[in-house]
Design a protein around this motif. Structure first.
Motif, PDB file in Angstrom:
ATOM      1  N   THR A  83       0.846  -1.195   0.000  1.00  0.00           N
ATOM      2  CA  THR A  83       0.000   0.000   0.000  1.00  0.00           C
ATOM      3  C   THR A  83       0.875   1.236   0.000  1.00  0.00           C
ATOM      4  OG1 THR A  83      -0.122   0.048   2.426  1.00  0.00           O
ATOM      5  CG2 THR A  83      -1.840  -1.182   1.258  1.00  0.00           C
ATOM      6  N   ALA A  84       0.297   2.359  -0.435  1.00  0.00           N
ATOM      7  CA  ALA A  84       1.047   3.614  -0.496  1.00  0.00           C
ATOM      8  C   ALA A  84       1.267   4.188   0.896  1.00  0.00           C
ATOM      9  CB  ALA A  84       0.310   4.618  -1.378  1.00  0.00           C
ATOM     10  N   ASN A  85       0.285   4.006   1.772  1.00  0.00           N
ATOM     11  CA  ASN A  85       0.388   4.542   3.136  1.00  0.00           C
ATOM     12  C   ASN A  85       0.784   3.424   4.095  1.00  0.00           C
ATOM     13  OD1 ASN A  85      -0.456   7.169   2.356  1.00  0.00           O
ATOM     14  ND2 ASN A  85      -2.582   6.449   2.321  1.00  0.00           N
ATOM     15  N   VAL A  86       1.997   3.490   4.596  1.00  0.00           N
ATOM     16  CA  VAL A  86       2.527   2.481   5.510  1.00  0.00           C
ATOM     17  C   VAL A  86       2.686   3.113   6.894  1.00  0.00           C
ATOM     18  CG1 VAL A  86       4.437   0.921   6.016  1.00  0.00           C
ATOM     19  CG2 VAL A  86       3.716   1.296   3.646  1.00  0.00           C
ATOM     20  N   GLN A  87       2.216   2.405   7.906  1.00  0.00           N
ATOM     21  CA  GLN A  87       2.285   2.925   9.269  1.00  0.00           C
ATOM     22  C   GLN A  87       3.734   3.131   9.704  1.00  0.00           C
ATOM     23  OE1 GLN A  87       0.676   0.320  12.310  1.00  0.00           O
ATOM     24  NE2 GLN A  87      -0.133   2.064  13.462  1.00  0.00           N
ATOM     25  N   ARG A  88       3.986   4.232  10.398  1.00  0.00           N
ATOM     26  CA  ARG A  88       5.332   4.509  10.891  1.00  0.00           C
ATOM     27  C   ARG A  88       5.733   3.497  11.966  1.00  0.00           C
ATOM     28  NH1 ARG A  88       7.112  10.587  11.124  1.00  0.00           N
ATOM     29  NH2 ARG A  88       6.201  11.404   9.204  1.00  0.00           N
ATOM     30  N   PRO A  89       7.042   3.293  12.166  1.00  0.00           N
ATOM     31  CA  PRO A  89       7.484   2.363  13.218  1.00  0.00           C
ATOM     32  C   PRO A  89       6.986   2.818  14.580  1.00  0.00           C
ATOM     33  CG  PRO A  89       9.313   2.933  11.773  1.00  0.00           C
ATOM     34  CD  PRO A  89       8.186   3.852  11.419  1.00  0.00           C
ATOM     35  N   SER A  90       6.480   1.902  15.360  1.00  0.00           N
ATOM     36  CA  SER A  90       5.995   2.215  16.693  1.00  0.00           C
ATOM     37  C   SER A  90       7.172   2.585  17.597  1.00  0.00           C
ATOM     38  CB  SER A  90       5.253   1.018  17.276  1.00  0.00           C
ATOM     39  OG  SER A  90       4.946   1.223  18.645  1.00  0.00           O
ATOM     40  N   SER A  91       6.899   3.451  18.554  1.00  0.00           N
ATOM     41  CA  SER A  91       7.923   3.794  19.550  1.00  0.00           C
ATOM     42  C   SER A  91       8.002   2.735  20.643  1.00  0.00           C
ATOM     43  CB  SER A  91       7.629   5.158  20.168  1.00  0.00           C
ATOM     44  OG  SER A  91       6.348   5.154  20.783  1.00  0.00           O
ATOM     45  N   GLN A  92       7.058   1.799  20.618  1.00  0.00           N
ATOM     46  CA  GLN A  92       7.067   0.672  21.548  1.00  0.00           C
ATOM     47  C   GLN A  92       7.744  -0.521  20.870  1.00  0.00           C
ATOM     48  OE1 GLN A  92       5.865   1.017  24.735  1.00  0.00           O
ATOM     49  NE2 GLN A  92       5.558   3.166  24.124  1.00  0.00           N
ATOM     50  N   TYR A  93       8.520  -1.264  21.648  1.00  0.00           N
ATOM     51  CA  TYR A  93       9.271  -2.386  21.083  1.00  0.00           C
ATOM     52  C   TYR A  93       8.902  -3.685  21.794  1.00  0.00           C
ATOM     53  CZ  TYR A  93      12.113   0.963  18.539  1.00  0.00           C
ATOM     54  OH  TYR A  93      12.523   1.948  17.689  1.00  0.00           O
ATOM     55  N   ARG A  94       9.012  -4.775  21.042  1.00  0.00           N
ATOM     56  CA  ARG A  94       8.804  -6.107  21.612  1.00  0.00           C
ATOM     57  C   ARG A  94      10.068  -6.924  21.391  1.00  0.00           C
ATOM     58  NH1 ARG A  94       7.662  -9.786  17.511  1.00  0.00           N
ATOM     59  NH2 ARG A  94       7.032  -8.873  15.506  1.00  0.00           N
ATOM     60  N   SER A  95      10.260  -7.912  22.237  1.00  0.00           N
ATOM     61  CA  SER A  95      11.465  -8.729  22.165  1.00  0.00           C
ATOM     62  C   SER A  95      11.271  -9.898  21.212  1.00  0.00           C
ATOM     63  CB  SER A  95      11.830  -9.251  23.559  1.00  0.00           C
ATOM     64  OG  SER A  95      12.958 -10.089  23.499  1.00  0.00           O
ATOM     65  N   PHE A  96      12.274 -10.132  20.383  1.00  0.00           N
ATOM     66  CA  PHE A  96      12.283 -11.312  19.514  1.00  0.00           C
ATOM     67  C   PHE A  96      13.229 -12.337  20.110  1.00  0.00           C
ATOM     68  CE2 PHE A  96      14.639 -13.603  16.153  1.00  0.00           C
ATOM     69  CZ  PHE A  96      13.605 -14.401  15.697  1.00  0.00           C
ATOM     70  N   THR A  97      12.712 -13.524  20.372  1.00  0.00           N
ATOM     71  CA  THR A  97      13.529 -14.599  20.966  1.00  0.00           C
ATOM     72  C   THR A  97      13.287 -15.895  20.195  1.00  0.00           C
ATOM     73  OG1 THR A  97      11.748 -15.037  22.551  1.00  0.00           O
ATOM     74  CG2 THR A  97      13.530 -13.586  23.264  1.00  0.00           C
ATOM     75  N   GLY A  98      13.350 -15.817  18.878  1.00  0.00           N
ATOM     76  CA  GLY A  98      13.071 -16.995  18.060  1.00  0.00           C
ATOM     77  C   GLY A  98      14.105 -18.087  18.204  1.00  0.00           C
ATOM     78  N   VAL A  99      15.350 -17.717  18.539  1.00  0.00           N
ATOM     79  CA  VAL A  99      16.410 -18.700  18.777  1.00  0.00           C
ATOM     80  C   VAL A  99      17.080 -18.358  20.100  1.00  0.00           C
ATOM     81  CG1 VAL A  99      16.855 -19.287  16.362  1.00  0.00           C
ATOM     82  CG2 VAL A  99      17.975 -17.300  17.366  1.00  0.00           C
ATOM     83  N   SER A 100      17.617 -19.372  20.768  1.00  0.00           N
ATOM     84  CA  SER A 100      18.121 -19.186  22.131  1.00  0.00           C
ATOM     85  C   SER A 100      19.353 -18.293  22.194  1.00  0.00           C
ATOM     86  CB  SER A 100      18.444 -20.549  22.757  1.00  0.00           C
ATOM     87  OG  SER A 100      19.462 -21.206  22.019  1.00  0.00           O
TER      88      SER A 100
END
Length: 242
Positions: A83-100
């Motif tokens: 889409t032409a309008n893409v949401q800006r990156p959130s100022s809130q972050y989440r942790s990625f722990t897909g591998v140890s």
């Protein structure tokens, strides 16, 4: 050829010397098994974590469709719509722990797409059948050797071969990635998806087993001021402990 009887022992994949059964029992009697065997090791946990991070195995129907389309594996971002309008990156972050062995933070409004040895993160409207137009991709590259410079060059060449519109903007510069010595380079070109100039930055470092760990950031050049803070936060959060 032989008529009648059994084939000679030297043609057998499991030749029977006549006392095989007795020999097996004698070996079994000598075998000592610890009452407290080691059930979990760091390497075993690493393999388990990598398997858990992989997408489900494709069905035969998916493999057939991929083969007909000339793909080696299903594209994890193919279900999206640009889409032409893409949401800006959130100022809130989440942790990625897909591998140890990897810890990192990504904007909370970015979706995750896993496939084999790569994971992509992108906001809605920035992913589809041709990959991501904004976001981050991380992964492992197995080069011909353990040299960081050579493996990085090989990986960048592979990226440019798969994205012929990209051209190098700079040579490699030294950087730090995950607390380790790394390399960084940049390329750009007119995206066939957005029609805009796309800026791609690649950061690499070596894992202890010699594999190349890479991080790729992607954004249109006229939106780099929007995404640079998010990219910087992602890169600074990376911790490697394999």
């Amino acid at each position: 050829q032989r008529t009648g009887g059994s084939a000679p022992e030297f043609l057998s994949s499991h030749p029977n010397p006549g006392n095989r059964f007795d020999n097996i029992n004698r070996e079994a009697a000598r075998l000592r098994v610890s009452p407290n065997p080691i059930k979990m090791t760091r390497d075993f946990e690493r393999v388990q974590a990598r398997l858990r991070s992989m997408p489900p195995a494709p069905t035969m129907a998916q493999l057939q469709r991929s083969h007909q389309a000339g793909q080696t594996q299903p594209n994890p971002t193919a279900s999206g719509r640009y889409t032409a309008n893409v949401q800006r990156p959130s100022s809130q972050y989440r942790s990625f722990t897909g591998v140890s062995w990897l810890r990192m933070n990504v904007p909370s409004n970015w979706r995750q797409f896993s496939a084999a040895d790569t994971v992509q993160f992108a906001p809605e409207g920035a992913y589809g059948s041709s990959g991501i137009t904004r976001g981050v991709m991380i992964g492992i590259y197995r080069g011909q050797g353990n040299d960081l410079n050579r493996a990085s060059q090989e990986y960048v060449s592979q990226v440019m071969q798969g994205n012929t519109y990209l051209q190098s903007r700079s040579g490699f510069t030294r950087t730090t990635l995950g607390g380790r010595q790394g390399l960084a380079t940049s390329m750009s070109g007119q995206s066939p998806v957005t029609g805009q100039t796309e800026v791609v930055n690649i950061f690499t470092t070596r894992l202890r087993n010699g594999e190349l760990f890479y991080v790729v950031t992607v954004a249109p050049s006229n939106e780099t001021n929007i995404y640079n803070n998010a990219f910087r936060a992602v890169l600074n959060s990376i911790r490697l402990s394999e």
